[in-house]
Design an enzyme around this catalytic site. Structure first.
Site, PDB file in Angstrom:
ATOM      1  N   TYR A  30      17.941  -7.764  -5.982  1.00 51.82           N
ATOM      2  CA  TYR A  30      18.537  -7.764  -7.258  1.00 51.82           C
ATOM      3  C   TYR A  30      17.757  -8.957  -8.096  1.00 51.82           C
ATOM      4  O   TYR A  30      17.718  -8.957  -9.191  1.00 51.82           O
ATOM      5  CB  TYR A  30      20.129  -8.736  -7.117  1.00 51.82           C
ATOM      6  CG  TYR A  30      20.812  -7.519  -6.316  1.00 51.82           C
ATOM      7  CD1 TYR A  30      21.560  -6.542  -6.773  1.00 51.82           C
ATOM      8  CD2 TYR A  30      20.943  -7.980  -4.941  1.00 51.82           C
ATOM      9  CE1 TYR A  30      22.168  -5.605  -6.123  1.00 51.82           C
ATOM     10  CE2 TYR A  30      21.920  -6.976  -4.177  1.00 51.82           C
ATOM     11  CZ  TYR A  30      22.300  -6.080  -4.742  1.00 51.82           C
ATOM     12  OH  TYR A  30      23.108  -4.951  -3.898  1.00 51.82           O
ATOM     13  N   GLU A  37       9.466  -9.322 -17.234  1.00 54.05           N
ATOM     14  CA  GLU A  37       7.948  -9.059 -17.125  1.00 54.05           C
ATOM     15  C   GLU A  37       7.832  -7.623 -18.050  1.00 54.05           C
ATOM     16  O   GLU A  37       6.749  -7.409 -18.632  1.00 54.05           O
ATOM     17  CB  GLU A  37       7.953  -8.457 -15.535  1.00 54.05           C
ATOM     18  CG  GLU A  37       6.348  -7.942 -15.547  1.00 54.05           C
ATOM     19  CD  GLU A  37       6.086  -7.546 -14.024  1.00 54.05           C
ATOM     20  OE1 GLU A  37       6.965  -8.135 -13.198  1.00 54.05           O
ATOM     21  OE2 GLU A  37       4.905  -7.058 -13.646  1.00 54.05           O
ATOM     22  N   PHE A  72      -2.552  -4.747  -5.046  1.00 54.25           N
ATOM     23  CA  PHE A  72      -2.716  -5.183  -6.470  1.00 54.25           C
ATOM     24  C   PHE A  72      -2.085  -6.326  -6.717  1.00 54.25           C
ATOM     25  O   PHE A  72      -1.246  -6.099  -7.944  1.00 54.25           O
ATOM     26  CB  PHE A  72      -1.871  -3.976  -7.034  1.00 54.25           C
ATOM     27  CG  PHE A  72      -2.658  -2.262  -6.640  1.00 54.25           C
ATOM     28  CD1 PHE A  72      -3.579  -2.141  -6.377  1.00 54.25           C
ATOM     29  CD2 PHE A  72      -1.641  -1.341  -6.571  1.00 54.25           C
ATOM     30  CE1 PHE A  72      -3.936  -1.042  -5.757  1.00 54.25           C
ATOM     31  CE2 PHE A  72      -1.895   0.014  -6.352  1.00 54.25           C
ATOM     32  CZ  PHE A  72      -3.108   0.181  -5.973  1.00 54.25           C
ATOM     33  N   THR A 110      -1.826  -9.589  -8.953  1.00 49.14           N
ATOM     34  CA  THR A 110      -2.376 -10.298  -9.679  1.00 49.14           C
ATOM     35  C   THR A 110      -2.442 -11.736  -9.393  1.00 49.14           C
ATOM     36  O   THR A 110      -1.564 -12.302  -9.029  1.00 49.14           O
ATOM     37  CB  THR A 110      -1.603 -10.093 -11.141  1.00 49.14           C
ATOM     38  OG1 THR A 110      -1.593  -8.900 -11.448  1.00 49.14           O
ATOM     39  CG2 THR A 110      -2.278 -10.915 -12.380  1.00 49.14           C
ATOM     40  N   GLY A 145       4.346  -3.386 -13.707  1.00 49.03           N
ATOM     41  CA  GLY A 145       5.883  -3.771 -14.282  1.00 49.03           C
ATOM     42  C   GLY A 145       6.943  -2.608 -14.279  1.00 49.03           C
ATOM     43  O   GLY A 145       8.015  -2.743 -14.714  1.00 49.03           O
ATOM     44  N   PRO A 204       0.974  -1.107   0.087  1.00 48.91           N
ATOM     45  CA  PRO A 204       0.029   0.002   0.034  1.00 48.91           C
ATOM     46  C   PRO A 204       0.720   1.275   0.021  1.00 48.91           C
ATOM     47  O   PRO A 204       0.365   2.143  -0.630  1.00 48.91           O
ATOM     48  CB  PRO A 204      -0.830  -0.152   1.315  1.00 48.91           C
ATOM     49  CG  PRO A 204      -0.949  -1.707   1.580  1.00 48.91           C
ATOM     50  CD  PRO A 204       0.425  -2.058   0.965  1.00 48.91           C
ATOM     51  N   SER A 245       6.272   2.130  -6.870  1.00 59.16           N
ATOM     52  CA  SER A 245       7.378   2.292  -7.674  1.00 59.16           C
ATOM     53  C   SER A 245       8.938   1.970  -6.691  1.00 59.16           C
ATOM     54  O   SER A 245       9.849   1.682  -7.171  1.00 59.16           O
ATOM     55  CB  SER A 245       7.582   3.589  -8.330  1.00 59.16           C
ATOM     56  OG  SER A 245       6.364   3.755  -9.010  1.00 59.16           O
ATOM     57  N   HIS A 298     -14.191   4.083 -34.483  1.00 61.95           N
ATOM     58  CA  HIS A 298     -15.375   3.299 -34.449  1.00 61.95           C
ATOM     59  C   HIS A 298     -16.589   4.068 -34.055  1.00 61.95           C
ATOM     60  O   HIS A 298     -17.557   3.699 -34.017  1.00 61.95           O
ATOM     61  CB  HIS A 298     -15.162   2.094 -33.496  1.00 61.95           C
ATOM     62  CG  HIS A 298     -14.513   1.000 -34.109  1.00 61.95           C
ATOM     63  ND1 HIS A 298     -13.021   0.695 -34.283  1.00 61.95           N
ATOM     64  CD2 HIS A 298     -15.062  -0.219 -34.288  1.00 61.95           C
ATOM     65  CE1 HIS A 298     -12.626  -0.404 -34.810  1.00 61.95           C
ATOM     66  NE2 HIS A 298     -13.905  -1.155 -34.616  1.00 61.95           N
TER      67      HIS A 298
HETATM   68  C1  LIG Z   1      -4.055  -4.492 -12.479  1.00 66.80           C
HETATM   69  C2  LIG Z   1      -2.635  -4.409 -11.550  1.00 66.80           C
HETATM   70  C3  LIG Z   1      -2.014  -5.491 -11.277  1.00 66.80           C
HETATM   71  C4  LIG Z   1      -0.698  -5.416 -10.466  1.00 66.80           C
HETATM   72  N1  LIG Z   1      -0.225  -6.696 -10.534  1.00 66.80           N
HETATM   73  C5  LIG Z   1       0.897  -6.731  -9.594  1.00 66.80           C
HETATM   74  C6  LIG Z   1       1.492  -8.076  -8.996  1.00 66.80           C
HETATM   75  O1  LIG Z   1       1.094  -9.009  -9.738  1.00 66.80           O
HETATM   76  N2  LIG Z   1       2.431  -7.927  -8.054  1.00 66.80           N
HETATM   77  C7  LIG Z   1       2.831  -6.958  -7.708  1.00 66.80           C
HETATM   78  O2  LIG Z   1       3.829  -6.905  -6.780  1.00 66.80           O
HETATM   79  N3  LIG Z   1       2.563  -5.398  -8.042  1.00 66.80           N
HETATM   80  C8  LIG Z   1       1.346  -5.576  -9.136  1.00 66.80           C
HETATM   81  N4  LIG Z   1       0.760  -4.271  -9.472  1.00 66.80           N
HETATM   82  C9  LIG Z   1       1.328  -3.101  -8.887  1.00 66.80           C
HETATM   83  C10 LIG Z   1       2.073  -2.377  -9.879  1.00 66.80           C
HETATM   84  O3  LIG Z   1       3.192  -2.525 -10.248  1.00 66.80           O
HETATM   85  C11 LIG Z   1       2.222  -0.777  -9.356  1.00 66.80           C
HETATM   86  O4  LIG Z   1       1.059  -0.285  -9.386  1.00 66.80           O
HETATM   87  C12 LIG Z   1       3.259   0.114 -10.110  1.00 66.80           C
HETATM   88  O5  LIG Z   1       4.564  -0.479  -9.708  1.00 66.80           O
HETATM   89  C13 LIG Z   1       2.950   1.445  -9.654  1.00 66.80           C
HETATM   90  O6  LIG Z   1       3.351   1.513  -8.077  1.00 66.80           O
HETATM   91  P1  LIG Z   1       2.133   2.565  -7.273  1.00 66.80           P
HETATM   92  O7  LIG Z   1       0.745   1.989  -7.833  1.00 66.80           O
HETATM   93  O8  LIG Z   1       2.429   2.480  -6.002  1.00 66.80           O
HETATM   94  O9  LIG Z   1       2.375   3.965  -7.869  1.00 66.80           O
HETATM   95  P2  LIG Z   1       3.574   5.095  -7.310  1.00 66.80           P
HETATM   96  O10 LIG Z   1       4.666   4.238  -7.134  1.00 66.80           O
HETATM   97  O11 LIG Z   1       2.646   5.500  -6.187  1.00 66.80           O
HETATM   98  O12 LIG Z   1       3.383   6.300  -8.453  1.00 66.80           O
HETATM   99  C14 LIG Z   1       2.211   7.110  -8.483  1.00 66.80           C
HETATM  100  C15 LIG Z   1       2.699   8.214  -9.648  1.00 66.80           C
HETATM  101  O13 LIG Z   1       3.846   8.631  -9.332  1.00 66.80           O
HETATM  102  C16 LIG Z   1       5.214   8.404 -10.160  1.00 66.80           C
HETATM  103  N5  LIG Z   1       6.537   8.382  -9.689  1.00 66.80           N
HETATM  104  C17 LIG Z   1       6.767   7.479  -8.653  1.00 66.80           C
HETATM  105  N6  LIG Z   1       8.108   7.546  -8.366  1.00 66.80           N
HETATM  106  C18 LIG Z   1       8.465   8.479  -9.211  1.00 66.80           C
HETATM  107  C19 LIG Z   1       9.849   8.942  -9.478  1.00 66.80           C
HETATM  108  N7  LIG Z   1      10.948   8.550  -8.899  1.00 66.80           N
HETATM  109  N8  LIG Z   1       9.974   9.822 -10.649  1.00 66.80           N
HETATM  110  C20 LIG Z   1       8.854  10.296 -11.334  1.00 66.80           C
HETATM  111  N9  LIG Z   1       7.646   9.693 -11.046  1.00 66.80           N
HETATM  112  C21 LIG Z   1       7.664   8.830 -10.201  1.00 66.80           C
HETATM  113  C22 LIG Z   1       4.723   6.936 -10.914  1.00 66.80           C
HETATM  114  O14 LIG Z   1       5.341   7.075 -12.277  1.00 66.80           O
HETATM  115  C23 LIG Z   1       3.047   7.266 -10.990  1.00 66.80           C
HETATM  116  O15 LIG Z   1       2.835   8.005 -12.275  1.00 66.80           O
HETATM  117  C24 LIG Z   1      -0.335  -4.426 -10.167  1.00 66.80           C
HETATM  118  C25 LIG Z   1      -1.183  -3.032 -10.310  1.00 66.80           C
HETATM  119  C26 LIG Z   1      -2.150  -3.190 -10.932  1.00 66.80           C
HETATM  120  C27 LIG Z   1      -3.020  -1.945 -11.282  1.00 66.80           C
END
Ligand SMILES: Cc1cc2nc3c(=O)[nH]c(=O)nc-3n(C[C@H](O)[C@H](O)[C@H](O)COP(=O)(O)OP(=O)(O)OC[C@H]3O[C@@H](n4cnc5c(N)ncnc54)[C@H](O)[C@@H]3O)c2cc1C
Length: 381
Positions: A235, A244, A159, A161, A365, A131, A135, A340
């Site tokens: 790593y 991925e 989140f 999958t 990813g 939560p 990133s 469309h």
């Molecule tokens: C349908 C779905 C399936 C998923 N499946 C999996 C899964 O199987 N396993 C798993 O572990 N995760 C999964 N995820 C999670 C997914 O990998 C994350 O949502 C993604 O990595 C982004 O993290 P966050 O949602 O916390 O966004 P945040 O990291 O909070 O980012 C929010 C925004 O801030 C930007 N941002 C963050 N840091 C920076 C930076 N340093 N510089 C510039 N911009 C930045 C991001 O690009 C984004 O636009 C899934 C997500 C979804 C929606």
């Protein structure tokens, strides 16, 4: 695809044939129903396992059918033909969670955790995001503390999958200090006391894939479920992200390809002002742009894949390829819906689903912004 002979040969053709038949027989007739229900039956994993779909590209000693990097690409492209990104993501959650076990695990761990997943008997998922840390992977908080023969795990994952149905989770936990060096990977089994799953999260797209939050409350995980050494997790995660990202780029290209095909079909049939839509230059140019971008993106992704397959470091290039293919699929799906007209906004049209399902590809990813950070860092270092 005769024009891609340098990447695909007879083995890949056979893989395509197998997957295509499976998609036609076991998925396509039910896609609409499963989309509306918001899930596909669990039995589809077993069927895909029996048909040899799940094991494509994996080592033979652990139940796989072997092959190079392009067998997986061929298989993913054909699976995408089902028209539901959610089914591909759900069936494919093993592809983001098993490679860590193969890369870091012992023979015993591989024999225990890999074959049942490739057979479709067990579902495997990847648990990294939390939560408060997406990133920023190095900031995860789920903690694993050694107590005797076990780790006691507390925290949660967000989140995930296949999270609601997974039997095992390749899970990032904090075993050490703050930062990326304190992260390890554990295989956590869903029947562990203290392991709980939220109800399925409702999403914009990928309706058929279950996405859930997972909670760990004093879960006791045997120490023998640690993959590799303590502190090696980050790593392992980063290494697997390359695969991925490649998969996501392939999904984006197929999404764009199908958006193009649907647009070609529709704009040829649909008439306005006494001629087909292709009678307007603006339509023809839109189709020409789409086709050009899809072609360039596909070739770029294949080239990067070939280099990854040859063992070259392509961290920068795969980040570029993921961003480029997602940019192309964003544009192609937007333009396809536009072409469309009102029909493109209706559930009956494939482009409506392609448009929704596509949106996650530049977030999951590693987001578009994180890809750019990687590219810039590697260019400037
Ligand atoms: C349908 C779905 C399936 C998923 N499946 C999996 C899964 O199987 N396993 C798993 O572990 N995760 C999964 N995820 C999670 C997914 O990998 C994350 O949502 C993604 O990595 C982004 O993290 P966050 O949602 O916390 O966004 P945040 O990291 O909070 O980012 C929010 C925004 O801030 C930007 N941002 C963050 N840091 C920076 C930076 N340093 N510089 C510039 N911009 C930045 C991001 O690009 C984004 O636009 C899934 C997500 C979804 C929606």
């Amino acid at each position: 695809m005769a024009e891609y002979q340098q990447y695909f040969g007879e083995t890949h053709r056979m893989v395509r044939e197998t997957v295509r038949k499976f998609v036609e027989r076991e998925i396509k007739p039910y896609v609409e129903e499963w989309e509306e229900q918001g899930e596909f039956p669990r039995g589809l994993y077993r069927k895909a396992g029996d048909a040899g779909i799940l094991s494509i590209g994996y080592p033979e000693e652990y139940g796989g059918s072997g092959g190079d990097i392009f067998v997986k690409i061929a298989s993913s492209e054909e699976l995408m033909r089902c028209g539901s990104g959610g089914i591909v993501a759900g069936l494919g959650s093993l592809d983001i969670s098993i490679p860590h076990i193969l890369a870091l695990g012992t023979d015993e761990q591989k024999s225990r955790f890999v074959p049942p997943v490739l057979k479709g008997d067990r579902i495997s998922a990847l648990g990294i995001t939390e939560p408060d840390a997406g990133s920023d992977v190095a900031n995860i908080r789920t903690r694993a503390v050694v107590k005797g023969d076990h780790y006691v795990v507390n925290g949660s994952k967000m989140f995930i999958t296949s999270g609601a149905r997974a039997d095992q989770l390749t899970c990032a936990v904090r075993t050490g200090s703050e930062g990326f060096k304190g992260i390890s990977l554990l295989v956590i089994e869903a029947d562990t006391p203290g392991y709980a799953v939220s109800s399925k999260l409702r999403k914009m797209g990928w309706w058929t894939s279950d996405t859930a939050q997972i909670f760990f409350d004093d879960c006791q995980i045997p120490r023998e479920n640690l993959l590799g050494q303590e502190g090696q997790g980050f790593y392992g995660i980063m290494e697997n992200f390359q695969h991925e990202r490649l998969q996501l780029a392939v999904m984006a290209n197929m999404t764009a390809q199908m958006a193009l095909e649907e647009s070609l079909k529709y704009s040829t049939q649909r008439e306005a002002f006494g001629r087909s839509l292709t009678g307007f230059q603006v339509t023809r140019h839109k189709l020409a742009d789409m086709a050009t971008l899809v072609e360039a993106s596909r070739e770029f992704v294949y080239r990067v894949a070939a280099k990854i397959g040859a063992g070259e470091n392509q961290v920068k290039e795969i980040s570029m390829a993921k961003n480029f293919s997602c940019m192309v699929s964003d544009k192609a799906t937007y333009d396809a819906v536009q072409l469309h007209g009102g029909a493109g906004y209706m559930r009956e049209s494939l482009v409506e689903r392609l448009y929704r399902d596509n949106r996650i590809l530049s977030i999951g990813g590693g987001t578009q912004e994180i890809m750019k950070e990687i590219i810039a860092k590697m260019m400037l270092s």
